[in-house]
Write a protein that holds these residues in place. Sequence first.
Motif, PDB file in Angstrom:
ATOM      1  N   ALA B  27      -4.832  -1.560  -7.493  1.00 23.18           N
ATOM      2  CA  ALA B  27      -4.681  -0.786  -6.250  1.00 23.18           C
ATOM      3  C   ALA B  27      -3.210  -0.597  -5.867  1.00 23.18           C
ATOM      4  CB  ALA B  27      -5.410  -1.494  -5.118  1.00 23.18           C
ATOM      5  N   SER B  28      -2.974   0.477  -5.094  1.00 25.62           N
ATOM      6  CA  SER B  28      -1.705   0.638  -4.378  1.00 25.62           C
ATOM      7  C   SER B  28      -2.056   0.793  -2.907  1.00 25.62           C
ATOM      8  CB  SER B  28      -0.962   1.881  -4.855  1.00 25.62           C
ATOM      9  OG  SER B  28      -0.594   1.741  -6.209  1.00 25.62           O
ATOM     10  N   ILE B  29      -1.406  -0.033  -2.068  1.00 21.76           N
ATOM     11  CA  ILE B  29      -1.672   0.028  -0.625  1.00 21.76           C
ATOM     12  C   ILE B  29      -0.374   0.455   0.044  1.00 21.76           C
ATOM     13  CG2 ILE B  29      -2.570  -1.208   1.377  1.00 21.76           C
ATOM     14  CD1 ILE B  29      -2.951  -3.156  -1.673  1.00 21.76           C
ATOM     15  N   TYR B  30      -0.445   1.525   0.806  1.00 25.72           N
ATOM     16  CA  TYR B  30       0.741   2.096   1.454  1.00 25.72           C
ATOM     17  C   TYR B  30       0.764   1.669   2.906  1.00 25.72           C
ATOM     18  CZ  TYR B  30       0.673   4.865  -2.785  1.00 25.72           C
ATOM     19  OH  TYR B  30       0.653   5.235  -4.106  1.00 25.72           O
ATOM     20  N   VAL B  31       1.784   0.895   3.287  1.00 26.47           N
ATOM     21  CA  VAL B  31       1.883   0.348   4.641  1.00 26.47           C
ATOM     22  C   VAL B  31       3.085   0.986   5.331  1.00 26.47           C
ATOM     23  CG1 VAL B  31       2.190  -1.753   6.004  1.00 26.47           C
ATOM     24  CG2 VAL B  31       0.754  -1.788   3.945  1.00 26.47           C
ATOM     25  N   ASP B  32       2.842   1.592   6.485  1.00 32.37           N
ATOM     26  CA  ASP B  32       3.876   2.394   7.135  1.00 32.37           C
ATOM     27  C   ASP B  32       4.833   1.561   7.994  1.00 32.37           C
ATOM     28  OD1 ASP B  32       2.703   1.897   9.615  1.00 32.37           O
ATOM     29  OD2 ASP B  32       1.676   3.834   9.701  1.00 32.37           O
ATOM     30  N   ALA B  33       5.730   2.236   8.680  1.00 33.93           N
ATOM     31  CA  ALA B  33       6.785   1.569   9.456  1.00 33.93           C
ATOM     32  C   ALA B  33       6.245   0.797  10.651  1.00 33.93           C
ATOM     33  CB  ALA B  33       7.810   2.608   9.929  1.00 33.93           C
ATOM     34  N   HIS B  34       4.996   1.063  11.021  1.00 31.99           N
ATOM     35  CA  HIS B  34       4.372   0.315  12.116  1.00 31.99           C
ATOM     36  C   HIS B  34       3.524  -0.844  11.595  1.00 31.99           C
ATOM     37  CE1 HIS B  34       5.739   3.605  14.602  1.00 31.99           C
ATOM     38  NE2 HIS B  34       5.137   4.456  13.772  1.00 31.99           N
ATOM     39  N   GLY B  35       3.548  -1.066  10.285  1.00 32.66           N
ATOM     40  CA  GLY B  35       2.750  -2.145   9.705  1.00 32.66           C
ATOM     41  C   GLY B  35       1.288  -1.773   9.515  1.00 32.66           C
ATOM     42  N   LYS B  36       1.001  -0.461   9.585  1.00 37.83           N
ATOM     43  CA  LYS B  36      -0.386  -0.007   9.430  1.00 37.83           C
ATOM     44  C   LYS B  36      -0.636   0.507   8.015  1.00 37.83           C
ATOM     45  CE  LYS B  36      -1.609   1.301  14.157  1.00 37.83           C
ATOM     46  NZ  LYS B  36      -2.273   0.003  14.403  1.00 37.83           N
ATOM     47  N   GLU B 386      -8.465  -1.304   5.557  1.00 31.85           N
ATOM     48  CA  GLU B 386      -8.946   0.073   5.719  1.00 31.85           C
ATOM     49  C   GLU B 386      -7.790   0.881   6.290  1.00 31.85           C
ATOM     50  OE1 GLU B 386     -11.961   0.524   4.644  1.00 31.85           O
ATOM     51  OE2 GLU B 386     -12.783  -1.516   4.768  1.00 31.85           O
ATOM     52  N   VAL B 387      -7.778   2.156   5.968  1.00 36.35           N
ATOM     53  CA  VAL B 387      -6.733   3.041   6.505  1.00 36.35           C
ATOM     54  C   VAL B 387      -6.776   2.980   8.039  1.00 36.35           C
ATOM     55  CG1 VAL B 387      -5.996   5.450   6.711  1.00 36.35           C
ATOM     56  CG2 VAL B 387      -6.659   4.523   4.479  1.00 36.35           C
ATOM     57  N   GLY B 388      -5.606   2.799   8.634  1.00 36.00           N
ATOM     58  CA  GLY B 388      -5.503   2.725  10.091  1.00 36.00           C
ATOM     59  C   GLY B 388      -5.460   1.306  10.610  1.00 36.00           C
ATOM     60  N   MET B 389      -5.832   0.354   9.762  1.00 30.73           N
ATOM     61  CA  MET B 389      -5.780  -1.047  10.180  1.00 30.73           C
ATOM     62  C   MET B 389      -4.395  -1.633   9.885  1.00 30.73           C
ATOM     63  SD  MET B 389      -9.661  -2.204   9.050  1.00 30.73           S
ATOM     64  CE  MET B 389      -9.503  -3.934   9.448  1.00 30.73           C
ATOM     65  N   ASP B 390      -4.128  -2.796  10.516  1.00 34.44           N
ATOM     66  CA  ASP B 390      -2.835  -3.460  10.311  1.00 34.44           C
ATOM     67  C   ASP B 390      -2.817  -4.206   8.975  1.00 34.44           C
ATOM     68  OD1 ASP B 390      -1.996  -2.529  12.738  1.00 34.44           O
ATOM     69  OD2 ASP B 390      -2.224  -4.433  13.808  1.00 34.44           O
ATOM     70  N   TRP B 391      -1.621  -4.319   8.395  1.00 32.15           N
ATOM     71  CA  TRP B 391      -1.451  -5.084   7.153  1.00 32.15           C
ATOM     72  C   TRP B 391      -1.273  -6.559   7.509  1.00 32.15           C
ATOM     73  CZ3 TRP B 391      -2.568  -4.933   2.279  1.00 32.15           C
ATOM     74  CH2 TRP B 391      -1.868  -5.686   1.330  1.00 32.15           C
TER      75      TRP B 391
END
Lengths: 456, 456
Positions: B27-36, B386-391
């Motif tokens: 898998a690749s998990i993309y986590v954004d600048a807000h930690g989501k 899940e997309v939209g959840m926090d890392w």
Amino acid sequence: MSLQPTIYVGPLIHHKSLTELEILPTASIYVDAHGKIAHISPTPTPPPAGFSSARTIHAPGPSTFFFPGFIDTHTHAPQFPNAGLFGATTLLSWLETYTFPTESRFSSLPFAKQVYSRVVKRLLSHGTTTAAYYATVHVPATNLLAEICHAAGQRAFVGRVCMDRDGFVPGFYRDESAAQGVVDSRASIEFCRALDPEGDLVQAIVTPRFAPACSEEALRGLGELVRETGVRVQTHVSENRDEVRLVGKLFPEDRDYVGVYDRFGLLGERTVLAHAIWLSEEEKRLVKERKAKLSHCPCSNTCLTSGAMKVKDLLAEGIDVGLGTDASGGYSASMLEEVRQAILVSRHVAMVDGEKAKLSFEEALWLATKGGAKVLGLEDKVGSFEVGMDWDAQMISLGQVDEDGTIGVTENLVDVYGEEKWIDRVAKWVYAGDDRNTSAVWVKGRLVHKRTDVSF
Amino acid sequence: MSLQPTIYVGPLIHHKSLTELEILPTASIYVDAHGKIAHISPTPTPPPAGFSSARTIHAPGPSTFFFPGFIDTHTHAPQFPNAGLFGATTLLSWLETYTFPTESRFSSLPFAKQVYSRVVKRLLSHGTTTAAYYATVHVPATNLLAEICHAAGQRAFVGRVCMDRDGFVPGFYRDESAAQGVVDSRASIEFCRALDPEGDLVQAIVTPRFAPACSEEALRGLGELVRETGVRVQTHVSENRDEVRLVGKLFPEDRDYVGVYDRFGLLGERTVLAHAIWLSEEEKRLVKERKAKLSHCPCSNTCLTSGAMKVKDLLAEGIDVGLGTDASGGYSASMLEEVRQAILVSRHVAMVDGEKAKLSFEEALWLATKGGAKVLGLEDKVGSFEVGMDWDAQMISLGQVDEDGTIGVTENLVDVYGEEKWIDRVAKWVYAGDDRNTSAVWVKGRLVHKRTDVSF
């Protein structure tokens, strides 16, 4: 092998009795060139004769102490690759699904070398100075296990597993015949006697897997082998209710499960019976009369939903009991984990039978040391620290919490805040400790394990 | 706080359902600048918009995977100095002997700093990304715990403990009065709101110790405080049969224990009830009707001989359940240990109630992640990926056994021989793993713990 005489200086903790620890906070223990305890002094004194040029090992740090090595009275060396793999199985389905396929792989010596090297290292790192091992049916791999224990310096009983019964053991993993099984068991005894003629460190042990896996001919042959050679016996008994019913069906002429072993001369004071959960009153009476020993395996008994042994009752009846990790029915190689599991299981028994069923942590530690020594006939040699006994010991180091909440360089899970009494430090070790607290381990005075983060 | 967007590359394992894990080996998990979590791809793909200059963190080694952080729904931060100290006590004698004297020491801020710093570090190192803490009656020490969690980046609910009942709580450790207790609880809520206005990481939680420790006036005041502020509630219920009888005596007008909390407005969907072993059918019905949540604390329940919760029955009835370490009734800070304990206790229940009572390791892991998230109202934020959840995640690294039986540089207790399926590797981690396998931990995308023996 001659060793440099050594003086161990620091807190010494071991059992006075089943229920009580003796704690000598400033002891000196004098261990001679044969690895035997020559003298113990509760306070600093001038060294006795023979120790003027001895080296001294100081317990480093304020929460370090010497404790007897653990004695694992029942484990299966070839099953370690399956640790944690049991799903929802119970004994008989577990054997078929996980155990027999894995044990059959020990026809390969490279695989045996990989696993057995790992297992012996693991057990030593957990402070297990003595282990009673089941190997597999394979003579070469079983002999290799004996060699690895001997080279690593672990005190061990190594059992070639005997299993030949048609209709129960699988075609891909079994003795060729009852007669061949006895021949192979004899070969492994002879190998161990050549490896360690005095049996000081490594001994063979006759190991019928358990009654349902063995024909009457095999059991008879093993009984004769035991009579002839005098080696010890280990097997399973009364672990699971389906198994007990199966034994009733397979051995209709015997009064009960224990009676089967007795009929073939396999029940005596040199016999270790693992599990023994569902013994009848009559079976307990016979176990006691024959002075046979029991190995309590609480972790395995819970994982495989076998049942809960009433260990306090058995002790009260005067039956000898030790602890066994029983990998991979049990998931851990650690006797400290098994001590915890013994305590936890005793509390589940206590929820039904009341307070008297509870094991204290002192009692559970006793099972793992002095109790185990008695079970394996080593009570005059190991299990506690007395003059004339061997130095089978572990150095236990706990963590010290600084003011800012850090614990210094040694990483471990036991947090000592500084005001705890010694008995509370031992309790903290029992419940939170692991191999990281076992800084060093000795068998017969020889250093057999040392962590890189400790220096002495 | 803005973070560098990050791509986590490696095996991802989390729950599809209560009974089943989803395993994406590449898998690749993309986590954004807000930690989501912005995107999850089961196979390598070109990065989506916003990730062209992201850094990439690869899971190192063949047995490393990403797993959701653990959620501890019930623990007592001030009791960690007592971990492992409980002897043969049960709930009420344990409170008096061990707990109240230790908690009273948190009038000292230096002591609170030492213990709470250690506790938060410990929990993070065990992969606990969210914890529901009981503190003590002291406002300054409770606020310090909130600050320490906030600074360390741990998601936390911090509860000032309310206890004022004459004749039960000791003179040396109690609220000055019912009214003062409510004032102090309000002060700790206001402190947390100033510290973390969005309540994104740290929130206060209203914490009556348990009914027997609180006067009716205190319970009434706390109920009003909850109605006014909307904060969550945590307390104990029905842990021990003597405690249940005591509640019957102290609150004769209430139908039962759960009914006491209900009468004062303390039983709702934002309430976590710990233990809940001895609930009547009527109490279970009311818990379900109010959508109150339960925290199962198997280690503590066994240690204090409180009883065995029938967790599978409760889940089948549609009641929300999570897991709690409940230090120092439980001896470990580790949720992985609690997962094991939940499995073991379910097997003791199964010895009486049959197979249906058994928790699988997947189910026990669910309780520690998604189950806990639901219990604390965080099911849309954490507990799975899940997309939209926090890392909120942990990187788990297992050991790889070489041909000669060594496991390379990373020291840990999980031996992988190389042929195990992923699901079996997870099982091995569950049963043999500890904090050494938790290589790194993130909360809301922020790295909050990393072992020195791992590099990425």
